[in-house]
Motif scaffolding. Structure first.
Motif, mmCIF file in Angstrom:
data_model
loop_
_atom_site.group_PDB
_atom_site.id
_atom_site.type_symbol
_atom_site.label_atom_id
_atom_site.label_comp_id
_atom_site.label_asym_id
_atom_site.label_seq_id
_atom_site.Cartn_x
_atom_site.Cartn_y
_atom_site.Cartn_z
ATOM 1 N N PRO A 183 -8.338 7.008 -3.327
ATOM 2 C CA PRO A 183 -9.523 7.558 -3.967
ATOM 3 C C PRO A 183 -9.195 8.781 -4.819
ATOM 4 O O PRO A 183 -8.318 9.556 -4.489
ATOM 5 N N ARG A 237 -9.371 9.907 3.149
ATOM 6 C CA ARG A 237 -8.180 10.421 2.489
ATOM 7 C C ARG A 237 -7.831 11.800 3.034
ATOM 8 O O ARG A 237 -6.670 12.087 3.327
ATOM 9 N N ALA A 251 -19.461 -0.470 -1.524
ATOM 10 C CA ALA A 251 -18.118 -0.712 -2.057
ATOM 11 C C ALA A 251 -18.180 -1.541 -3.330
ATOM 12 O O ALA A 251 -17.515 -1.240 -4.317
ATOM 13 N N LEU A 252 -19.017 -2.574 -3.300
ATOM 14 C CA LEU A 252 -19.110 -3.468 -4.461
ATOM 15 C C LEU A 252 -19.560 -2.718 -5.703
ATOM 16 O O LEU A 252 -19.088 -2.955 -6.805
ATOM 17 N N ARG A 310 -8.194 -2.169 0.275
ATOM 18 C CA ARG A 310 -7.067 -1.770 1.119
ATOM 19 C C ARG A 310 -6.869 -2.795 2.233
ATOM 20 O O ARG A 310 -5.754 -3.203 2.548
ATOM 21 N N GLU A 360 -14.472 7.383 1.321
ATOM 22 C CA GLU A 360 -13.066 7.294 0.948
ATOM 23 C C GLU A 360 -12.425 8.667 0.931
ATOM 24 O O GLU A 360 -11.311 8.844 1.396
ATOM 25 N N LEU A 415 0.850 -1.196 0.000
ATOM 26 C CA LEU A 415 0.000 0.000 0.000
ATOM 27 C C LEU A 415 0.883 1.242 0.000
ATOM 28 O O LEU A 415 1.953 1.236 0.595
ATOM 29 N N LEU A 467 -14.392 -2.995 -5.721
ATOM 30 C CA LEU A 467 -14.005 -3.481 -4.397
ATOM 31 C C LEU A 467 -12.539 -3.182 -4.119
ATOM 32 O O LEU A 467 -12.182 -2.728 -3.032
ATOM 33 N N SER A 527 -19.752 5.278 -0.770
ATOM 34 C CA SER A 527 -18.405 4.729 -0.561
ATOM 35 C C SER A 527 -17.347 5.752 -0.975
ATOM 36 O O SER A 527 -16.351 5.937 -0.286
ATOM 37 N N HIS A 561 -10.781 -0.872 -5.227
ATOM 38 C CA HIS A 561 -10.538 0.555 -4.994
ATOM 39 C C HIS A 561 -11.294 1.105 -3.796
ATOM 40 O O HIS A 561 -11.358 2.304 -3.611
ATOM 41 N N SER A 562 -11.886 0.218 -3.008
ATOM 42 C CA SER A 562 -12.569 0.687 -1.814
ATOM 43 C C SER A 562 -11.720 0.364 -0.598
ATOM 44 O O SER A 562 -10.618 -0.151 -0.715
ATOM 45 N N ARG A 563 -12.262 0.655 0.564
ATOM 46 C CA ARG A 563 -11.495 0.359 1.769
ATOM 47 C C ARG A 563 -11.314 -1.142 1.952
ATOM 48 O O ARG A 563 -10.384 -1.594 2.612
ATOM 49 N N TYR A 564 -12.199 -1.936 1.344
ATOM 50 C CA TYR A 564 -12.034 -3.385 1.469
ATOM 51 C C TYR A 564 -10.793 -3.861 0.725
ATOM 52 O O TYR A 564 -10.065 -4.723 1.206
#
Lengths: 238, 292, 431, 261, 365
Positions: free
Chosen positions: E24, D134, D119-120, E219, D130, D98, E212, D126, E214-217
């Motif tokens: 993001p 950030r 998220a999906l 990460r 984020e 990361l 997914l 979402s 690109h989401s917090r999941y």
């Protein structure tokens, strides 16, 4: 006094990250040199580069005049260099006896290897009592004795020692330092000692070398380093 | 009860071979931290070599020795010529190369020997000795047990009594320290592969007469069962391999005998889950290292 | 954004690659069949293109991998003698490794890309079942499927598909009838592969012997080579005759395992699928003495019967066009398929169309190496209907007794009395 | 500079831990007052890290209780952040796959509100979440002076920056108690000075009490309000830096006597 | 109160590494990803018109595999969990779709909605199975996880044989699928319709996985892979994250399996054997682990490599004896050799090799 080890303009790193930059160091025969400095200063990498565990990116390492860069790691012990790595390098899955045997396996002179082993057991009494115990059953002090003892079975001329006092009670540390001093005085062993226990190390060392951010920033007699408050404070943090 | 005794003995003799094969997997795992998916294909190659020679010479023993030597050479060759050059950027690369090797070896064997089954030679009478009307073990089963026990004893002696064994163990557990102590770790790695391949080759030669026969894919199923055995026992433990082999052998026999042959894969999965959910590192896994 | 952009570009590039690698784009409705001879896929003035899928590699390849080369060799023989109506037969063999996923792709490749005229002798029940719908949609003749499943005989549902060998139920009935007459009063048991092979066979057997006529029924799966528990169950049940629907490897394994269990020696009667003496003796090696007295039905002459004119013909072709491969029943099978195909092509005439070929097969009346009659008609797409028992005596497998025939329903098992056919002069059928 | 809270943020009562017969901690009791910096020192192997592990729930004590803000704490590691406790690890301990920014955002996971479905399907909910994470992460990075490195990979960072990122990852969770495991390890003189200033400032600026394990005595003496000295799993001394410095037992156990020749 | 000042990076490496911007971005993730899905869909639309039916079928197969490899590369590459059992999860999806479609057809209730409903059911069933495996997997690491998932890959035939009444054992089921809509014309090749269906599913799968990731999941997946202890301290529930990754990836596998069932109009257990599971793993590693791009390369390879090796060897003129031996075996040998060579030459997979190439090119110019 002849130089056993000469390090010229040594550079080394992991991947693209440089860790050693233009390190120069000369170690005279029969002396103890303490390498001091903060975590991450490059002390351990210096030792690992000398023994070839890290490939140098530049510079030379001369041992008794011969360039070590051409020598394979597994050949070093035959030339008289013993390296006790960080974390002591006791093979935890082997017994005390096997660890010591491992130290002398390469030797042609089996009789002397046996004799050296016997001497180690004499030197470190607690080990003799725990011959059949596995490495991971030993206490920290016993492990340090084992690692040191195993190095001595090889009857080295140069001993590289990485943080022998790590996690040891002060009394044990003191014993080990005293032993190093005795070995130097009695057998002419040359020692390159990486230590965080600055006072302990300098109390037995002939010279002190201070590293910071991959460079040697200070090199002086041990007494000098101990005596100069300014230096001590700036580089050693006490 | 008779059936139970029968199935138990049947499972034990199967288990012995799984144990030997699992032992080969454990040897390589301990030496190189690789699960050798090509173990089965390598054993097939050595079995064909043994078959050719023993057929030409007319001696089982000579064929057996060929398998031993062939395993030694093949194992060393695979390590020296291939595995050594696999990048370890990601631990899956070893697996992929091993799978590629499986395809290659199987195809080459298929090209040279064809896809037909060939009867494997057996040195002993395979008819079972009956006790109280229940056929228990054949002389061949006893030979299997004897050979596997010999392997286990020889390996134990090698590792605990000899300098080479000490070097190999040290090199596997602490490669860096071993190098500093003058051990040629690369050579030990080659030797580890070679030894493992020998054990695998012997296991292959042993199991073939009880299977369908010699065939490029003869060891596929054996590999799967033995992998399960090694995992059940714990990949780091030779004792675990033997115990795991026996467990899997017994389970397969009981399930085949009582519930039907089709269900054996389900039974293997159930055993794996039952064991690994209690001990995620297998039955004989050591103490877990400190993580923080 | 950059990464996403690049991803998009590469996805597009991948697709473009696929597009670029495609030879041409064919909008013509050629796949719908019909039309004049000139537009029939796979047929030119000089060539007929046929395709098949076979396991040439993988665990199932043993034995079966010899079939297609034998068929091909027979076609080469025909081609060397002028072909069929001046056209040479080209036979594309695709290796599906007995994996239905591969069969799917390969049959589509044969039909859509190579544009074969017909699929011939595709091998395996699970593999071929998956392409039935596709072949039906494409109206491709799907001839002489190499498996004894009853699925091939569904003229209403799959009008282009035809079977070849007697189906497993027919065979089961014939074996059971033989057992009933030859070994009256003995304890009969059944060993079956745990799929349609074993199930259909058992159904046929029970049709004749009754559900309680089979004392012990055991199944095996090819992925588990330890069948000792099953054999021990037979022994415990005191089986005297074991009818087995097993592939050769498992026939051999059954015999070998039984011998190990304290001399358990029932009369084995395996299906023709798993009864080729050459294959079995290869599998058993020194243990081939166990085959002595083995009884099994067959629908073709036994490959070791060198007095049979068909065997002589096929051996000659095998020597000249098949690299003199070890001669066994698989080669007999492959060459007979070739012979039958040439018969059908000749019957379909010079103006070869897919519809014409199908009507030609449906018109029936083929006579060749098969010991029994072909049952092909508009309402019956099953294959050979008759079988003859064979026995191994002194290491030689030889047919004995009458040829019998039956259907896969409740029909009786009865004798088939027509004289066996012999090959024509040069071994190539004439119109 | 006046503490906003009074009372204790963390209290340990009679903690005992043993691993297979080996005693790691024995009857350790201590308190950390709200708004203070408490140092835990002692030789390696004295049980300092084990003590942290008890507070974080990685090690379950055989005896004793942990109280966080006067309430009993039965910690499970992944719930700590939500409860208001954050911890840094020895070394750097960053997620090497990361970026720096993502590393810090990962530290604020427990504050995320958008669920799996958003998220999906990449729903605005979402995205908003984020962006908030950030922004928070950037604020913390900025506050620590390393915002420039936001898009860098941890493997490319100088050690000191890496340690600071690890600190940012802990701080972004807005902890009320921050456990620092050897924060000065591997840092040079200047870096240590800056770190000291930062730590001293935490109780005021971020309402965050601090407990730290450290070998660097200058730092410890400079930043700690209270010091607890462990040796062989026991508390051998506790008090202000001055009291500890003058305690002969501490000198013997930790600072190391010189080797007599 | 002293503030910390910004210190310049001491090490010069950062100059050489241009990190890809992550995290993001402004704007909507969904819209951004949808845009690319749309671009992809349009591209494929034109491509599908430009190629013959067999290429369309190959394209459909690539797309079906892509559904699976997208999920698997997330699981293995980003979350660090190895699965040798995704073939079995595909089977869950495929059999569910088969049963549902045939049920709809038997009841005569087919319509445009039927196929999506069947596929959704397939995804659901596979995701449930994935949840079961995932819960076990969360306790296991490395080869132990490999062993269990390998055992999972082997149970499919056992189930279809045990419940032969429902699954029809080895022979499998044929799957009823509506023909292409009549509006597309009478000569519209069914393969093109299949390709559209498969591409639609693949785009959906890619969209979901990309969202997914690109989401917090996403990460959290990587955090758990890199350092479980640090992840826990960052407030991430490690086991739950691992199960989630398994479930989503299983859902993708179910979709891929369902699509495969639809385009081949049949399902049978040996399609979904260990070979398939291992092939999927080969695909994601050869393609480039952890990248959706790598997943696309991998899916392409799975279809093209066997095809090309067969085509290459077909051109050889051989005597019948030799041909009989080489046929089938030679392509396999080439396939195996290719795997080995690619792994030795490009250990990071194709995508990684391209990236490195791109970097070199950029540096040159």
């Amino acid at each position: 006094m002849t130089a056993v080890l000469e390090v010229d303009n040594l550079n080394a790193g992991y991947g693209v990250v440089p860790v050693l930059q233009d390190v120069n160091l000369t170690v005279a025969a029969g002396t103890i040199t303490a390498v001091l400095g903060a975590n991450g200063a490059g002390k351990t990498t210096l030792l690992r580069t000398i023994t070839g565990l890290v490939r140098p990116t530049g510079g030379r390492i001369l041992f008794s005049g011969a360039d070590l860069r051409a020598v394979k790691v597994e050949q070093l012990v035959r030339r008289g260099i013993a390296h006790v790595p960080e974390g002591r390098g006791v093979v935890a899955e082997l017994t005390v006896d096997e660890n010591l045997r491992l130290g002398g396996l390469w030797r042609k002179d089996k009789a002397d290897a046996k004799k050296a082993t016997a001497e180690v057991y004499e030197l470190f009494e607690p080990l003799a009592r725990r011959r059949a115990h596995l490495g991971h059953q030993l206490s920290g002090g016993e492990r340090q004795m084992l690692a040191l003892g195993r190095a001595l079975v090889a009857r080295p001329t140069l001993l590289l020692l990485d943080e022998p006092s790590l996690g040891l009670a002060p009394k044990v540390t003191a014993q080990i330092m005293a032993l190093l001093k005795r070995l130097r005085d009695d057998t002419g062993l040359t020692v390159l000692l990486v230590e965080q226990n600055v006072r302990g190390a300098l109390s037995i060392a002939d010279r002190g070398v201070v590293m910071s951010l991959g460079r040697i920033v200070m090199s002086a007699g041990a007494d000098e380093l101990l005596a100069d408050d300014g230096l001590r404070h700036a580089y050693l943090g006490f | 009860m008779e059936r139970f005794i029968f199935l138990t003995f049947d499972g034990l003799s199967r288990g012995a071979v799984y144990a030997a094969f699992a032992l080969a997997l454990v040897l390589i795992w301990r030496a190189a931290r690789v699960v050798n998916f090509a173990q089965g294909a390598m054993a097939v190659v050595t079995a064909y070599a043994a078959y050719m020679v023993s057929d030409a010479v007319g001696s089982y023993l000579v064929g057996f020795l060929v398998a031993l030597v062939g395993g030694l050479l093949l194992g060393a060759l695979v390590e020296r010529g291939l595995m050594r050059f696999v990048g370890h950027a990601n631990p899956l690369n070893d697996v992929i190369v091993a799978l590629g090797l499986v395809l290659l070896l199987t195809a080459v064997v298929g090209i040279i020997f064809g896809g037909e089954f060939r009867a494997a030679n057996q040195p002993f009478d395979t008819s079972a000795i009956e006790v109280g009307g229940v056929p228990l073990m054949s002389r061949y089963d006893l030979f299997i047990w004897g050979t596997v026990a010999t392997i286990v004893v020889l390996l134990a002696l090698l590792f605990t009594r000899t300098a080479v064994g000490l070097r190999m163990r040290a090199a596997a557990f602490a490669p860096e320290v071993s190098r500093l102590l003058g051990v040629n770790v690369g050579r030990m790695l080659t030797l580890g592969w070679a030894l493992a391949a020998v054990v695998g080759a012997v296991a292959g030669v042993l199991i073939l007469p009880t299977e369908l026969g010699l065939h490029p894919h003869a060891m596929d199923i054996v590999f799967a069962s033995s992998f399960a055995a090694a995992i059940v026992g714990g990949l780091d433990s030779p004792v675990g391999a033997v115990v795991g082999g026996i467990i899997v052998g017994l389970i397969l026999s009981y399930v085949s005998g009582y519930l039907g042959a089709a269900l054996t894969p389900v039974a293997v999965l159930a055993v794996l889950l039952a064991v690994l959910l209690l001990r995620p590192g297998g039955i004989f896994s050591g103490v877990r290292a400190r993580t923080v | 954004m950059l990464r996403i952009a690049r991803r998009g570009i590469v996805v597009a590039a991948c697709l473009a690659l696929v597009a670029a690698s495609s030879a041409c784009s064919d909008e013509a409705p050629s796949s719908s069949g019909g039309g004049t001879a000139a537009s029939v896929p796979g047929v030119t003035d000089t060539e007929i293109l046929l395709g098949t899928h076979m396991p040439l590699t993988g665990p199932a390849a043993a034995g079966y991998s010899k079939i297609a080369p034998a068929t091909k060799a027979y076609f080469e023989y025909v081609n060397a003698n002028g072909g069929v109506n001046g056209r040479k037969i080209k036979y594309l063999v695709e290796d599906d490794g007995y994996n239905p996923a591969n069969t799917q792709t390969l049959v589509r490749k044969l039909v859509l890309e190579d544009k074969v005229f017909a699929i011939l002798n595709g091998l395996g029940t699970p593999t071929h079942t998956g392409v039935l719908d596709f072949l039906k949609t494409q109206k491709v003749p799907d001839l002489f499927v190499a498996s004894g499943s009853r699925s091939w005989n569904q003229p209403e549902k799959y009008p282009t598909t035809f079977g070849f060998q007697p189906d497993y139920t027919v065979e089961g009935k014939i074996i059971a009838d033989f057992v009933k007459k030859t070994y009256p009063g003995q304890v009969v048991c059944h060993m079956g592969q745990d799929d349609d092979f074993g199930r259909d066979s058992l159904a046929g057997v029970e049709q004749v012997l009754g559900a309680d006529g089979v004392k012990e029924k055991q199944k095996y799966v090819t992925s588990n080579t330890n069948i000792t528990p099953q054999i021990q169950a037979f022994k415990a049940a005191g089986c005297q005759v074991v009818i087995s629907a097993t592939i050769p490897a498992f026939t051999a394994l059954s015999l070998g395992t039984a011998a190990k269990l304290g001399g358990f020696k029932p009369q084995w009667v395996p299906s023709s699928v798993g009864a080729d003496y050459t294959t079995l003796s290869g599998l058993l090696g020194e243990g081939k003495v166990l085959l002595e007295g083995l009884v099994a039905p067959g629908y073709l002459p036994v490959s070791t019967d060198t007095s049979n004119p068909w065997v002589q013909l096929y051996q000659k072709v095998n020597k000249e066009y098949n690299g003199d491969a070890p001669f066994d029943n698989n080669i007999m099978f492959g060459m007979t398929v070739g012979y039958l195909t040439v018969q059908a092509l000749l019957k379909a005439g010079k103006d070869l169309t897919r519809e014409g070929l199908i009507s030609a097969v449906e018109s029936g009346g083929f006579k060749n190496a098969a010991v029994g009659p072909y049952r092909y008609s508009a309402s019956d797409h099953s294959g050979i209907g008759g079988m003859q028992m064979g026995r191994v005596t002194a290491g030689v497998q030889a047919a004995f007794g009458p040829v019998v025939q039956t259907d896969d329903g409740a029909g009786p098992v009865q004798e088939y009395t027509e004289a066996p056919a012999t090959p024509t002069g040069n071994g190539i059928p004439s119109a | 500079m006046t503490p906003q809270h009074t009372g204790t943020v963390l209290e340990l009562r009679g903690i005992g831990v043993s691993f297979g017969g080996l005693v790691a901690l024995e009857d350790v009791s201590m308190t950390a007052a709200t708004g203070t910096v408490v140092g835990v020192i002692g030789p390696n192997g004295a049980g300092k890290t084990t003590l942290f592990n008890v507070v974080c729930g990685f090690v379950e004590p055989n005896t004793g209780d942990v109280l966080f803000e006067q309430r009993p704490l039965r910690p499970r590691p992944h719930q700590l952040a939500g409860k208001g406790i954050a911890r840094t690890l020895q070394g750097v301990g960053l997620f090497r796959g990361l970026t720096v920014l993502e590393n810090v955002m990962a530290g604020a996971t427990h504050t995320a509100r958008a669920g799996l479905v958003s998220a999906l399907f990449g729903l605005p909910r979402s995205d908003r979440d984020e962006r908030r994470l950030r922004d928070e992460a950037m604020t913390v990075l900025d506050g620590l002076g390393i915002a420039d490195h936001a898009q860098a990979w941890p493997g490319t960072l100088p050690y000191a920056v890496g340690k600071r990122v690890a600190l940012a990852r802990a701080l972004v969770a807005r902890p009320r108690l921050l456990l620092l495991d050897e924060p000065a390890g591997g840092l040079g003189g200047d870096d240590v000075e800056e770190l000291a200033a930062l730590i001293v400032d935490l109780p005021n600026r971020s309402n965050c009490s601090v407990m730290l394990v450290e070998h660097h005595m200058d730092l410890v003496m400079k930043v700690c309000d209270q010091i607890v000295v462990l040796d062989f799993g026991r508390v051998v001394a506790a008090g202000t830096p001055a009291q500890v410095r003058d305690n002969p037992a501490v000198a013997e156990a930790y600072l190391g006597a010189e080797v007599g020749s | 109160m002293s503030t910390t000042k910004v210190r310049p990076a001491r090490s010069p490496i950062s100059r050489f590494v241009t990190p890809r911007p992550t995290g993001p971005r402004r704007g909507s993730t969904l819209l951004r990803h949808l845009l690319w899905v749309a671009v992809g869909a349009v591209a494929v639309y034109f491509v599908s018109y430009g190629i013959d039916p067999f290429r369309n079928y190959q394209l459909a197969t690539v797309a079906a595999y892509l559904c699976v490899t997208a999920g698997l590369t997330m699981l293995t590459g980003l979350n660090g969990q190895l699965s040798l059992g995704h073939g079995a999860l595909m089977a869950c999806g495929a059999y569910t779709v088969a049963l549902a479609q045939n049920e709809f057809s038997d009841r005569g209730v087919l319509g445009a909605w039927a196929l999506p409903v069947s596929l959704a059911l397939g995804v659901l069933v596979a995701a449930l199975a994935g949840a079961l495996i995932g819960v076990c997997a969360a306790r296991l690491r490395g080869p132990y996880l490999a062993g269990v998932t390998l055992a999972v890959a082997l149970v499919v035939p056992a189930f279809t044989t045990r419940f032969a009444g429902l699954f029809n054992a080895d022979q499998g089921l044929s799957v009823y699928v509506d023909p292409a809509p009549a509006a597309l014309g009478p000569y519209f090749p069914p393969e093109r319709w299949q390709a559209w269906i498969a591409i639609g599913a693949a785009m959906l799968s890619l969209l979901i996985v990309a969202n997914l990731v690109h989401s917090r999941y996403g990460r959290a997946f990587k955090a758990v892979r890199d350092d479980e202890v640090a992840a826990k301290l960052a407030g991430i529930h490690v086991a739950r994250t691992q199960v989630l990754a398994f479930v989503v990836s299983a859902g993708c596998a179910g979709l891929g399996g369902g699509v495969l069932a639809v385009i081949s109009q049949s399902v049978s257990p040996s399609v979904f054997g260990l070979t398939l599971s291992l092939n999927l793993l080969l695909a994601i590693v050869l393609g480039g682990l952890g990248s959706l791009f790598g997943a696309a390369w991998g899916a392409l390879l799975l279809v093209l490599l066997p095809y090309l090796t067969t085509q290459v060897t077909r051109g050889l003129e051989l005597s019948p004896g030799l041909a009989n031996k080489l046929e089938g075996n030679l392509p396999l040998a080439i396939f195996g050799l290719t795997l080995i060579i690619v792994m030795l030459v490009a250990p990071g997979g194709i995508q990684d090799a391209f990236r490195a190439l791109g970097r070199t090119v950029r540096r040159r110019f």
